[in-house]
Scaffold this active site. Structure first.
Site, PDB file in Angstrom:
ATOM      1  N   TYR A  77       0.842  -1.200   0.000  1.00  0.00           N
ATOM      2  CA  TYR A  77       0.000   0.000   0.000  1.00  0.00           C
ATOM      3  C   TYR A  77       0.878   1.251   0.000  1.00  0.00           C
ATOM      4  CZ  TYR A  77      -3.760   3.238   1.037  1.00  0.00           C
ATOM      5  OH  TYR A  77      -4.649   4.266   0.953  1.00  0.00           O
ATOM      6  N   PHE A 129      -8.269  20.136 -25.084  1.00  0.00           N
ATOM      7  CA  PHE A 129      -8.617  18.724 -25.081  1.00  0.00           C
ATOM      8  C   PHE A 129      -9.810  18.570 -24.127  1.00  0.00           C
ATOM      9  CE2 PHE A 129      -8.671  14.350 -23.694  1.00  0.00           C
ATOM     10  CZ  PHE A 129      -8.863  13.765 -24.929  1.00  0.00           C
ATOM     11  N   THR A 130     -10.690  17.631 -24.441  1.00  0.00           N
ATOM     12  CA  THR A 130     -11.973  17.507 -23.724  1.00  0.00           C
ATOM     13  C   THR A 130     -11.821  17.484 -22.199  1.00  0.00           C
ATOM     14  OG1 THR A 130     -11.824  15.118 -24.061  1.00  0.00           O
ATOM     15  CG2 THR A 130     -13.140  16.354 -25.657  1.00  0.00           C
ATOM     16  N   ASP A 220       0.979  18.991 -21.314  1.00  0.00           N
ATOM     17  CA  ASP A 220       0.211  17.748 -21.450  1.00  0.00           C
ATOM     18  C   ASP A 220       1.065  16.838 -22.320  1.00  0.00           C
ATOM     19  OD1 ASP A 220      -1.360  15.648 -22.181  1.00  0.00           O
ATOM     20  OD2 ASP A 220      -3.165  16.844 -22.537  1.00  0.00           O
ATOM     21  N   LYS A 263      -1.134   6.246 -23.394  1.00  0.00           N
ATOM     22  CA  LYS A 263      -0.790   6.471 -24.812  1.00  0.00           C
ATOM     23  C   LYS A 263       0.694   6.149 -25.030  1.00  0.00           C
ATOM     24  CE  LYS A 263      -4.697   9.067 -24.359  1.00  0.00           C
ATOM     25  NZ  LYS A 263      -5.442   9.151 -23.100  1.00  0.00           N
ATOM     26  N   ARG A 387     -14.900  13.482 -33.729  1.00  0.00           N
ATOM     27  CA  ARG A 387     -14.204  14.600 -33.120  1.00  0.00           C
ATOM     28  C   ARG A 387     -14.717  15.846 -33.829  1.00  0.00           C
ATOM     29  NH1 ARG A 387     -13.509  13.414 -28.354  1.00  0.00           N
ATOM     30  NH2 ARG A 387     -11.572  12.526 -27.603  1.00  0.00           N
ATOM     31  N   PHE A 453     -20.038  13.383 -25.678  1.00  0.00           N
ATOM     32  CA  PHE A 453     -19.733  12.448 -26.768  1.00  0.00           C
ATOM     33  C   PHE A 453     -19.650  11.002 -26.299  1.00  0.00           C
ATOM     34  CE2 PHE A 453     -15.256  11.879 -25.634  1.00  0.00           C
ATOM     35  CZ  PHE A 453     -15.017  13.014 -24.880  1.00  0.00           C
TER      36      PHE A 453
HETATM   37  N1  F0G Z   1      -4.696  14.772 -22.768  1.00  0.00           N
HETATM   38  C1  F0G Z   1      -4.728  14.277 -24.015  1.00  0.00           C
HETATM   39  C2  F0G Z   1      -4.009  14.994 -25.110  1.00  0.00           C
HETATM   40  C3  F0G Z   1      -5.447  13.102 -24.274  1.00  0.00           C
HETATM   41  O1  F0G Z   1      -5.474  12.630 -25.519  1.00  0.00           O
HETATM   42  C4  F0G Z   1      -6.132  12.465 -23.214  1.00  0.00           C
HETATM   43  C5  F0G Z   1      -6.943  11.284 -23.465  1.00  0.00           C
HETATM   44  C6  F0G Z   1      -6.050  13.015 -21.937  1.00  0.00           C
HETATM   45  C7  F0G Z   1      -5.324  14.168 -21.747  1.00  0.00           C
HETATM   46  C8  F0G Z   1      -6.781  12.403 -20.764  1.00  0.00           C
HETATM   47  O2  F0G Z   1      -6.151  11.254 -20.351  1.00  0.00           O
HETATM   48  O3  F0G Z   1      -7.859   9.470 -20.790  1.00  0.00           O
HETATM   49  O4  F0G Z   1      -5.864   9.058 -19.341  1.00  0.00           O
HETATM   50  O5  F0G Z   1      -7.700  10.504 -18.546  1.00  0.00           O
HETATM   51  N2  F0G Z   1      -7.317  10.940 -24.604  1.00  0.00           N
HETATM   52  C9  F0G Z   1      -8.059   9.756 -24.959  1.00  0.00           C
HETATM   53  C10 F0G Z   1      -8.379   9.812 -26.416  1.00  0.00           C
HETATM   54  C11 F0G Z   1      -9.260   9.500 -24.119  1.00  0.00           C
HETATM   55  O6  F0G Z   1      -9.059   8.894 -26.880  1.00  0.00           O
HETATM   56  O7  F0G Z   1      -7.955  10.733 -27.115  1.00  0.00           O
HETATM   57  P1  F0G Z   1      -6.955  10.017 -19.734  1.00  0.00           P
END
Ligand code: F0G
Length: 462
Positions: A77, A129-130, A220, A263, A387, A453
Protein backbone atom coordinates in the site's frame (compact mmCIF):
# COMPACT_ATOMS: atom_id res chain seq x y z
CA UNK A 1 23.96 -2.72 -65.54
CA UNK A 2 21.70 0.13 -64.48
CA UNK A 3 21.55 0.59 -60.73
CA UNK A 4 18.03 0.55 -59.34
CA UNK A 5 17.01 2.70 -56.44
CA UNK A 6 15.34 0.32 -54.05
CA UNK A 7 12.87 1.76 -51.57
CA UNK A 8 13.64 0.59 -48.05
CA UNK A 9 10.48 0.16 -45.95
CA UNK A 10 10.14 0.39 -42.22
CA UNK A 11 8.83 -2.68 -40.43
CA UNK A 12 7.82 -3.43 -36.88
CA UNK A 13 10.77 -3.79 -34.46
CA UNK A 14 9.01 -6.70 -32.72
CA UNK A 15 7.32 -9.99 -33.52
CA UNK A 16 4.12 -11.59 -32.28
CA UNK A 17 4.06 -14.05 -29.43
CA UNK A 18 0.37 -14.28 -28.75
CA UNK A 19 -2.75 -13.24 -30.66
CA UNK A 20 -6.29 -12.31 -29.70
CA UNK A 21 -8.99 -13.77 -31.94
CA UNK A 22 -11.64 -11.40 -33.29
CA UNK A 23 -15.31 -12.03 -34.00
CA UNK A 24 -16.31 -11.55 -37.63
CA UNK A 25 -19.81 -10.12 -38.03
CA UNK A 26 -22.29 -9.44 -40.84
CA UNK A 27 -23.67 -6.09 -42.05
CA UNK A 28 -27.10 -7.04 -40.69
CA UNK A 29 -25.58 -7.71 -37.26
CA UNK A 30 -23.73 -4.41 -37.27
CA UNK A 31 -26.76 -2.40 -38.39
CA UNK A 32 -28.64 -3.73 -35.38
CA UNK A 33 -25.70 -3.21 -33.02
CA UNK A 34 -25.14 0.46 -33.98
CA UNK A 35 -28.85 1.21 -33.75
CA UNK A 36 -28.93 -0.28 -30.26
CA UNK A 37 -25.86 1.82 -29.41
CA UNK A 38 -27.73 5.01 -30.33
CA UNK A 39 -25.39 5.52 -33.32
CA UNK A 40 -22.62 6.25 -30.86
CA UNK A 41 -19.51 4.09 -31.36
CA UNK A 42 -18.65 4.56 -27.65
CA UNK A 43 -21.77 2.57 -26.78
CA UNK A 44 -20.95 -0.47 -28.94
CA UNK A 45 -19.87 -3.70 -27.30
CA UNK A 46 -16.25 -4.36 -28.18
CA UNK A 47 -17.06 -7.96 -29.16
CA UNK A 48 -19.13 -6.52 -32.03
CA UNK A 49 -16.08 -4.61 -33.32
CA UNK A 50 -13.60 -6.03 -35.81
CA UNK A 51 -10.82 -3.41 -35.96
CA UNK A 52 -11.01 -1.06 -33.00
CA UNK A 53 -9.72 2.43 -33.79
CA UNK A 54 -11.84 4.19 -31.18
CA UNK A 55 -8.77 5.33 -29.33
CA UNK A 56 -5.06 4.79 -28.80
CA UNK A 57 -5.68 5.16 -25.07
CA UNK A 58 -4.98 2.07 -23.01
CA UNK A 59 -5.32 -0.10 -26.10
CA UNK A 60 -1.61 -0.71 -26.62
CA UNK A 61 -0.02 -4.16 -26.78
CA UNK A 62 2.49 -4.45 -23.97
CA UNK A 63 5.88 -6.08 -24.58
CA UNK A 64 7.01 -9.35 -23.04
CA UNK A 65 9.20 -7.24 -20.74
CA UNK A 66 6.18 -5.30 -19.52
CA UNK A 67 4.16 -8.48 -18.96
CA UNK A 68 7.09 -9.89 -17.02
CA UNK A 69 7.15 -6.63 -15.06
CA UNK A 70 3.59 -7.27 -13.91
CA UNK A 71 4.81 -10.32 -12.05
CA UNK A 72 7.34 -8.35 -10.02
CA UNK A 73 4.95 -5.49 -9.26
CA UNK A 74 5.14 -4.62 -5.58
CA UNK A 75 1.59 -4.35 -4.25
CA UNK A 76 2.52 -2.69 -0.95
CA UNK A 77 0.00 0.00 0.00
CA UNK A 78 2.79 2.42 0.92
CA UNK A 79 6.30 2.85 -0.44
CA UNK A 80 5.98 0.28 -3.23
CA UNK A 81 9.23 -0.59 -5.02
CA UNK A 82 7.31 -0.23 -8.29
CA UNK A 83 6.47 3.38 -7.48
CA UNK A 84 10.14 4.19 -7.03
CA UNK A 85 10.98 2.47 -10.29
CA UNK A 86 8.32 4.51 -12.08
CA UNK A 87 9.53 7.71 -10.41
CA UNK A 88 13.10 6.93 -11.48
CA UNK A 89 12.03 6.37 -15.11
CA UNK A 90 10.07 9.64 -15.17
CA UNK A 91 13.03 11.58 -13.76
CA UNK A 92 15.48 9.89 -16.12
CA UNK A 93 13.51 10.17 -19.36
CA UNK A 94 11.49 13.35 -18.76
CA UNK A 95 13.59 15.21 -16.21
CA UNK A 96 10.80 16.52 -13.95
CA UNK A 97 11.66 16.78 -10.26
CA UNK A 98 8.56 15.66 -8.36
CA UNK A 99 6.00 13.02 -9.32
CA UNK A 100 2.43 12.25 -8.23
CA UNK A 101 0.95 9.02 -9.64
CA UNK A 102 -2.70 9.09 -10.76
CA UNK A 103 -5.08 6.49 -12.15
CA UNK A 104 -4.93 8.17 -15.59
CA UNK A 105 -4.41 11.56 -17.24
CA UNK A 106 -7.59 13.25 -16.06
CA UNK A 107 -6.77 12.39 -12.44
CA UNK A 108 -3.62 14.49 -12.83
CA UNK A 109 -5.57 17.24 -14.64
CA UNK A 110 -8.05 17.41 -11.77
CA UNK A 111 -5.37 17.81 -9.09
CA UNK A 112 -3.26 20.26 -11.06
CA UNK A 113 -6.26 22.42 -12.04
CA UNK A 114 -7.52 22.51 -8.46
CA UNK A 115 -4.14 23.73 -7.21
CA UNK A 116 -3.22 26.26 -9.87
CA UNK A 117 -6.51 27.71 -11.15
CA UNK A 118 -8.61 30.27 -9.27
CA UNK A 119 -12.08 31.42 -10.22
CA UNK A 120 -11.88 33.95 -13.06
CA UNK A 121 -8.45 32.80 -14.25
CA UNK A 122 -7.56 32.53 -17.92
CA UNK A 123 -5.93 29.36 -19.26
CA UNK A 124 -4.51 29.72 -22.78
CA UNK A 125 -3.59 26.54 -24.65
CA UNK A 126 -2.62 25.08 -28.02
CA UNK A 127 -6.18 23.90 -28.70
CA UNK A 128 -8.42 22.34 -26.11
CA UNK A 129 -8.62 18.72 -25.08
CA UNK A 130 -11.97 17.51 -23.72
CA UNK A 131 -10.98 16.37 -20.21
CA UNK A 132 -8.23 18.97 -19.81
CA UNK A 133 -10.54 21.89 -20.58
CA UNK A 134 -13.33 20.48 -18.44
CA UNK A 135 -11.07 20.32 -15.37
CA UNK A 136 -9.81 23.83 -16.09
CA UNK A 137 -13.42 25.03 -16.23
CA UNK A 138 -14.55 23.08 -13.16
CA UNK A 139 -11.72 24.78 -11.24
CA UNK A 140 -13.13 28.17 -12.29
CA UNK A 141 -10.89 28.94 -15.25
CA UNK A 142 -11.72 29.94 -18.79
CA UNK A 143 -9.88 28.29 -21.65
CA UNK A 144 -8.58 30.36 -24.59
CA UNK A 145 -7.31 28.77 -27.78
CA UNK A 146 -3.96 30.29 -28.84
CA UNK A 147 -2.91 27.71 -31.40
CA UNK A 148 -1.78 28.93 -34.85
CA UNK A 149 -4.64 29.44 -37.34
CA UNK A 150 -3.30 26.66 -39.59
CA UNK A 151 -4.38 24.11 -36.96
CA UNK A 152 -8.03 24.88 -37.66
CA UNK A 153 -7.63 24.40 -41.39
CA UNK A 154 -7.76 20.73 -42.44
CA UNK A 155 -6.23 21.66 -45.79
CA UNK A 156 -3.19 23.47 -44.47
CA UNK A 157 -0.04 21.37 -44.80
CA UNK A 158 1.92 23.39 -42.24
CA UNK A 159 4.37 21.03 -40.54
CA UNK A 160 3.90 22.31 -36.98
CA UNK A 161 0.19 22.84 -36.56
CA UNK A 162 0.64 22.40 -32.80
CA UNK A 163 2.52 25.71 -32.53
CA UNK A 164 1.35 28.54 -30.31
CA UNK A 165 0.60 31.90 -31.88
CA UNK A 166 2.50 34.04 -29.41
CA UNK A 167 0.69 37.18 -30.61
CA UNK A 168 -2.61 35.60 -29.52
CA UNK A 169 -1.09 34.92 -26.10
CA UNK A 170 0.26 38.46 -25.91
CA UNK A 171 -3.23 39.87 -26.54
CA UNK A 172 -4.55 37.84 -23.56
CA UNK A 173 -1.66 38.92 -21.33
CA UNK A 174 -2.25 42.60 -22.23
CA UNK A 175 -6.01 42.29 -21.74
CA UNK A 176 -6.16 40.30 -18.49
CA UNK A 177 -2.66 40.69 -17.04
CA UNK A 178 -0.18 37.87 -16.42
CA UNK A 179 -1.42 37.46 -12.85
CA UNK A 180 -4.71 36.01 -14.05
CA UNK A 181 -2.94 33.43 -16.21
CA UNK A 182 -1.77 30.61 -13.92
CA UNK A 183 -0.13 28.77 -16.79
CA UNK A 184 -0.09 28.17 -20.52
CA UNK A 185 -1.34 24.69 -21.33
CA UNK A 186 0.81 22.99 -24.01
CA UNK A 187 0.01 19.60 -25.48
CA UNK A 188 2.54 17.43 -27.35
CA UNK A 189 1.16 16.38 -29.88
CA UNK A 190 -2.18 18.19 -30.25
CA UNK A 191 -4.88 15.53 -30.24
CA UNK A 192 -7.85 17.60 -31.43
CA UNK A 193 -5.85 19.16 -34.28
CA UNK A 194 -5.15 15.69 -35.65
CA UNK A 195 -2.08 14.63 -33.69
CA UNK A 196 -0.04 17.63 -34.84
CA UNK A 197 3.32 18.55 -33.30
CA UNK A 198 4.68 21.74 -31.77
CA UNK A 199 8.18 22.69 -32.94
CA UNK A 200 11.11 23.09 -30.59
CA UNK A 201 11.67 26.57 -31.99
CA UNK A 202 8.14 27.61 -31.07
CA UNK A 203 8.39 26.06 -27.61
CA UNK A 204 11.67 27.89 -27.01
CA UNK A 205 10.10 31.20 -28.06
CA UNK A 206 7.16 30.49 -25.78
CA UNK A 207 9.57 29.77 -22.92
CA UNK A 208 11.28 33.12 -23.43
CA UNK A 209 7.94 34.94 -23.55
CA UNK A 210 6.47 33.19 -20.49
CA UNK A 211 9.68 33.64 -18.45
CA UNK A 212 9.61 37.35 -19.19
CA UNK A 213 5.99 37.54 -18.01
CA UNK A 214 6.30 35.16 -15.07
CA UNK A 215 3.85 32.58 -16.44
CA UNK A 216 4.29 28.81 -16.06
CA UNK A 217 4.09 26.30 -18.91
CA UNK A 218 2.22 23.11 -18.05
CA UNK A 219 2.84 20.30 -20.47
CA UNK A 220 0.21 17.75 -21.45
CA UNK A 221 2.88 15.19 -22.33
CA UNK A 222 0.51 12.39 -23.30
CA UNK A 223 2.18 11.90 -26.71
CA UNK A 224 5.51 13.66 -26.17
CA UNK A 225 7.66 10.94 -27.77
CA UNK A 226 5.52 11.09 -30.92
CA UNK A 227 5.99 14.88 -31.00
CA UNK A 228 9.74 14.36 -30.56
CA UNK A 229 9.78 11.98 -33.54
CA UNK A 230 8.20 14.66 -35.74
CA UNK A 231 10.77 17.20 -34.55
CA UNK A 232 13.54 14.75 -35.49
CA UNK A 233 11.99 14.23 -38.94
CA UNK A 234 10.99 17.81 -39.71
CA UNK A 235 12.96 20.39 -37.76
CA UNK A 236 16.35 21.69 -38.80
CA UNK A 237 19.10 20.85 -36.36
CA UNK A 238 17.33 17.81 -34.88
CA UNK A 239 17.90 15.27 -37.68
CA UNK A 240 20.70 13.56 -35.81
CA UNK A 241 19.24 13.77 -32.31
CA UNK A 242 17.51 10.79 -30.75
CA UNK A 243 13.82 10.80 -29.81
CA UNK A 244 15.03 10.22 -26.24
CA UNK A 245 17.13 13.40 -26.18
CA UNK A 246 14.41 15.47 -27.89
CA UNK A 247 11.81 14.32 -25.35
CA UNK A 248 14.06 15.46 -22.51
CA UNK A 249 14.66 18.81 -24.17
CA UNK A 250 10.90 19.40 -24.65
CA UNK A 251 10.23 18.65 -20.98
CA UNK A 252 13.09 20.92 -19.88
CA UNK A 253 11.31 23.89 -21.46
CA UNK A 254 8.23 23.41 -19.24
CA UNK A 255 7.50 23.69 -15.52
CA UNK A 256 5.37 20.65 -14.98
CA UNK A 257 3.20 18.10 -16.72
CA UNK A 258 0.16 15.90 -16.73
CA UNK A 259 0.46 12.53 -18.37
CA UNK A 260 -1.90 9.87 -19.58
CA UNK A 261 0.50 6.92 -19.65
CA UNK A 262 -2.18 5.01 -21.57
CA UNK A 263 -0.79 6.47 -24.81
CA UNK A 264 2.97 7.04 -25.29
CA UNK A 265 3.98 4.89 -22.33
CA UNK A 266 2.51 1.72 -23.85
CA UNK A 267 0.33 0.57 -20.97
CA UNK A 268 -3.37 -0.09 -20.46
CA UNK A 269 -3.91 2.20 -17.46
CA UNK A 270 -2.02 4.90 -15.56
CA UNK A 271 -0.88 8.46 -15.44
CA UNK A 272 0.90 11.02 -13.33
CA UNK A 273 1.43 14.67 -12.56
CA UNK A 274 4.99 15.99 -12.57
CA UNK A 275 6.17 19.36 -11.32
CA UNK A 276 9.44 21.15 -10.60
CA UNK A 277 8.07 23.47 -7.88
CA UNK A 278 8.23 21.93 -4.42
CA UNK A 279 5.30 23.88 -2.95
CA UNK A 280 2.95 22.80 -5.73
CA UNK A 281 4.19 19.24 -5.31
CA UNK A 282 3.46 19.34 -1.59
CA UNK A 283 -0.10 20.46 -2.21
CA UNK A 284 -0.57 17.82 -4.91
CA UNK A 285 0.81 15.11 -2.60
CA UNK A 286 -1.86 16.15 -0.15
CA UNK A 287 -4.72 16.35 -2.65
CA UNK A 288 -3.93 13.03 -4.34
CA UNK A 289 -4.91 11.25 -1.13
CA UNK A 290 -8.39 12.74 -1.42
CA UNK A 291 -9.04 11.85 -5.07
CA UNK A 292 -6.76 9.00 -6.14
CA UNK A 293 -4.97 7.20 -3.32
CA UNK A 294 -1.75 7.43 -1.32
CA UNK A 295 1.04 9.40 -3.03
CA UNK A 296 3.00 6.22 -3.76
CA UNK A 297 0.26 4.56 -5.79
CA UNK A 298 -2.32 7.20 -6.82
CA UNK A 299 -5.01 4.73 -7.87
CA UNK A 300 -2.60 2.32 -9.57
CA UNK A 301 -1.63 -1.23 -8.74
CA UNK A 302 2.09 -1.79 -8.18
CA UNK A 303 2.17 -3.87 -11.37
CA UNK A 304 0.74 -0.96 -13.38
CA UNK A 305 3.55 1.30 -12.18
CA UNK A 306 6.10 -1.38 -13.08
CA UNK A 307 4.69 -1.61 -16.63
CA UNK A 308 4.75 2.19 -16.98
CA UNK A 309 8.43 2.35 -15.96
CA UNK A 310 9.32 -0.18 -18.67
CA UNK A 311 6.93 1.36 -21.24
CA UNK A 312 8.46 4.82 -20.88
CA UNK A 313 11.89 3.46 -21.84
CA UNK A 314 10.43 1.58 -24.83
CA UNK A 315 8.49 4.64 -26.01
CA UNK A 316 11.56 6.78 -26.66
CA UNK A 317 13.16 4.18 -28.93
CA UNK A 318 13.64 5.64 -32.44
CA UNK A 319 12.69 2.40 -34.22
CA UNK A 320 9.49 2.10 -32.21
CA UNK A 321 8.40 5.61 -33.16
CA UNK A 322 9.30 5.11 -36.81
CA UNK A 323 7.05 2.05 -36.99
CA UNK A 324 4.32 3.70 -34.92
CA UNK A 325 4.10 6.83 -37.03
CA UNK A 326 4.93 4.87 -40.19
CA UNK A 327 1.85 2.69 -39.77
CA UNK A 328 -0.41 5.71 -39.36
CA UNK A 329 1.15 7.28 -42.46
CA UNK A 330 0.61 4.09 -44.44
CA UNK A 331 -3.10 4.15 -43.64
CA UNK A 332 -3.28 7.85 -44.54
CA UNK A 333 -1.63 7.30 -47.90
CA UNK A 334 -3.98 4.41 -48.68
CA UNK A 335 -6.97 6.64 -47.95
CA UNK A 336 -5.54 9.45 -50.05
CA UNK A 337 -5.16 7.05 -52.97
CA UNK A 338 -8.96 6.66 -52.88
CA UNK A 339 -9.47 10.43 -52.76
CA UNK A 340 -10.68 10.46 -49.14
CA UNK A 341 -10.34 13.96 -47.60
CA UNK A 342 -8.02 13.66 -44.58
CA UNK A 343 -6.31 16.16 -42.31
CA UNK A 344 -2.77 16.83 -43.42
CA UNK A 345 0.04 16.56 -42.60
CA UNK A 346 -0.73 13.08 -41.29
CA UNK A 347 -0.50 13.15 -37.50
CA UNK A 348 1.02 10.72 -35.05
CA UNK A 349 -1.79 8.81 -33.42
CA UNK A 350 -4.35 8.44 -36.15
CA UNK A 351 -5.94 9.53 -39.39
CA UNK A 352 -8.55 12.23 -39.16
CA UNK A 353 -11.09 12.20 -41.97
CA UNK A 354 -12.70 15.52 -42.81
CA UNK A 355 -16.39 14.67 -42.41
CA UNK A 356 -17.62 18.02 -43.76
CA UNK A 357 -15.78 17.44 -47.03
CA UNK A 358 -16.87 13.79 -47.05
CA UNK A 359 -20.57 14.56 -46.44
CA UNK A 360 -20.97 18.13 -47.77
CA UNK A 361 -24.77 17.74 -47.94
CA UNK A 362 -25.06 17.55 -44.12
CA UNK A 363 -25.09 20.64 -41.86
CA UNK A 364 -23.07 20.57 -38.63
CA UNK A 365 -26.37 20.17 -36.72
CA UNK A 366 -26.82 16.85 -38.53
CA UNK A 367 -23.56 15.61 -36.99
CA UNK A 368 -21.54 14.67 -40.10
CA UNK A 369 -18.66 13.07 -38.18
CA UNK A 370 -20.96 11.11 -35.87
CA UNK A 371 -22.88 9.91 -38.94
CA UNK A 372 -19.75 8.89 -40.83
CA UNK A 373 -18.34 6.92 -37.87
CA UNK A 374 -21.60 4.95 -37.71
CA UNK A 375 -21.58 4.27 -41.48
CA UNK A 376 -17.99 2.99 -41.44
CA UNK A 377 -18.85 0.66 -38.58
CA UNK A 378 -21.82 -0.71 -40.52
CA UNK A 379 -19.67 -1.26 -43.61
CA UNK A 380 -16.83 -3.21 -42.02
CA UNK A 381 -16.98 -3.37 -38.22
CA UNK A 382 -14.17 -0.78 -38.01
CA UNK A 383 -14.82 1.40 -34.95
CA UNK A 384 -13.76 5.04 -35.12
CA UNK A 385 -14.93 8.12 -33.21
CA UNK A 386 -16.37 11.55 -33.70
CA UNK A 387 -14.20 14.60 -33.12
CA UNK A 388 -16.48 17.45 -34.06
CA UNK A 389 -19.53 19.25 -32.77
CA UNK A 390 -20.56 16.44 -30.39
CA UNK A 391 -17.12 16.24 -28.75
CA UNK A 392 -16.88 20.04 -28.51
CA UNK A 393 -19.93 20.15 -26.23
CA UNK A 394 -21.58 23.28 -24.88
CA UNK A 395 -20.27 26.54 -23.45
CA UNK A 396 -21.01 27.57 -19.86
CA UNK A 397 -24.00 29.57 -21.19
CA UNK A 398 -25.49 26.43 -22.79
CA UNK A 399 -24.72 27.30 -26.40
CA UNK A 400 -23.08 24.63 -28.57
CA UNK A 401 -19.44 25.05 -29.47
CA UNK A 402 -19.23 24.81 -33.28
CA UNK A 403 -15.64 23.75 -33.99
CA UNK A 404 -14.23 24.37 -37.46
CA UNK A 405 -12.94 20.82 -37.53
CA UNK A 406 -15.59 18.14 -37.96
CA UNK A 407 -13.53 14.96 -38.02
CA UNK A 408 -13.75 11.21 -37.74
CA UNK A 409 -10.73 9.85 -35.92
CA UNK A 410 -9.13 6.53 -36.87
CA UNK A 411 -6.91 6.17 -33.83
CA UNK A 412 -4.14 3.61 -33.93
CA UNK A 413 -3.43 1.45 -30.92
CA UNK A 414 0.34 0.92 -30.59
CA UNK A 415 1.80 -2.43 -31.73
CA UNK A 416 -1.64 -4.00 -32.24
CA UNK A 417 -2.68 -4.15 -35.91
CA UNK A 418 -0.97 -5.20 -39.14
CA UNK A 419 -0.57 -3.63 -42.56
CA UNK A 420 -3.30 -5.95 -43.90
CA UNK A 421 -5.66 -4.42 -41.34
CA UNK A 422 -4.73 -0.99 -42.70
CA UNK A 423 -5.74 -2.06 -46.21
CA UNK A 424 -9.10 -3.37 -45.01
CA UNK A 425 -9.78 -0.08 -43.19
CA UNK A 426 -8.93 2.10 -46.22
CA UNK A 427 -11.05 -0.07 -48.53
CA UNK A 428 -14.01 0.23 -46.17
CA UNK A 429 -13.78 4.02 -46.09
CA UNK A 430 -13.53 4.04 -49.89
CA UNK A 431 -16.71 1.93 -50.13
CA UNK A 432 -18.60 4.36 -47.89
CA UNK A 433 -17.19 7.27 -49.91
CA UNK A 434 -18.69 5.79 -53.07
CA UNK A 435 -22.19 5.88 -51.64
CA UNK A 436 -21.74 9.09 -49.65
CA UNK A 437 -24.48 11.12 -51.35
CA UNK A 438 -27.12 8.67 -50.06
CA UNK A 439 -26.10 8.99 -46.40
CA UNK A 440 -28.59 10.69 -44.06
CA UNK A 441 -27.61 12.69 -40.97
CA UNK A 442 -28.49 12.09 -37.31
CA UNK A 443 -30.47 13.85 -34.59
CA UNK A 444 -29.45 13.76 -30.92
CA UNK A 445 -32.09 12.19 -28.71
CA UNK A 446 -30.18 12.00 -25.41
CA UNK A 447 -27.52 14.41 -24.19
CA UNK A 448 -25.59 13.91 -20.94
CA UNK A 449 -24.35 16.98 -19.09
CA UNK A 450 -20.59 16.33 -19.10
CA UNK A 451 -18.39 15.12 -21.98
CA UNK A 452 -21.50 14.30 -23.95
CA UNK A 453 -19.73 12.45 -26.77
CA UNK A 454 -19.15 9.43 -24.53
CA UNK A 455 -22.82 8.69 -23.84
CA UNK A 456 -25.04 10.75 -26.18
CA UNK A 457 -27.61 8.82 -28.24
CA UNK A 458 -28.79 9.50 -31.79
CA UNK A 459 -31.38 8.42 -34.34
CA UNK A 460 -31.28 8.63 -38.14
CA UNK A 461 -32.95 11.82 -39.30
CA UNK A 462 -35.98 11.10 -41.40
N1 F0G B 1 -4.70 14.77 -22.77
C1 F0G B 1 -4.73 14.28 -24.02
C2 F0G B 1 -4.01 14.99 -25.11
C3 F0G B 1 -5.45 13.10 -24.27
O1 F0G B 1 -5.47 12.63 -25.52
C4 F0G B 1 -6.13 12.46 -23.21
C5 F0G B 1 -6.94 11.28 -23.47
C6 F0G B 1 -6.05 13.01 -21.94
C7 F0G B 1 -5.32 14.17 -21.75
C8 F0G B 1 -6.78 12.40 -20.76
O2 F0G B 1 -6.15 11.25 -20.35
O3 F0G B 1 -7.86 9.47 -20.79
O4 F0G B 1 -5.86 9.06 -19.34
O5 F0G B 1 -7.70 10.50 -18.55
N2 F0G B 1 -7.32 10.94 -24.60
C9 F0G B 1 -8.06 9.76 -24.96
C10 F0G B 1 -8.38 9.81 -26.42
C11 F0G B 1 -9.26 9.50 -24.12
O6 F0G B 1 -9.06 8.89 -26.88
O7 F0G B 1 -7.95 10.73 -27.11
P1 F0G B 1 -6.96 10.02 -19.73
Amino acid sequence: MKKQLIKRSWAEPYKMKMVELLKMTTIAHRKKAIKEAGYNTFLLKSEDVYIDLLTDSGTNAMSDQQWAGLMIGDEAYAGSKSFFRMEKAIKEYYGYKYIIPTHQGRGAENILSKILIKKGDIVPGNMYFTTTRLHQELAGGKFYDIIVDEAHDPNSEFLFKGNVDIDKLDILVKKYGAKRIPYVSIATTVNMAGGQPISMKNLKELRVYTKKNGIRIIHDMTRVAENAYFIQQREKGYEKKSVKDIVKEICSLTDGATMSAKKDALVNIGGFMAINDYDIFEEARNLVVVYEGLHTYGGLAGRDMEAIAIGIAESVNDHHQRARVGQVEYLGHQMESYGIPIVKPIGSHGIFVDARAFLPHLTQDEFPAQTLAAEIYIDSGVRTMERGVVSAGRKANGENYYPKLELVRFTMPRRVYTQAHMDVIAESVAAVYERRSKIKGLKMVYEPKYLRFFQARFEIKS
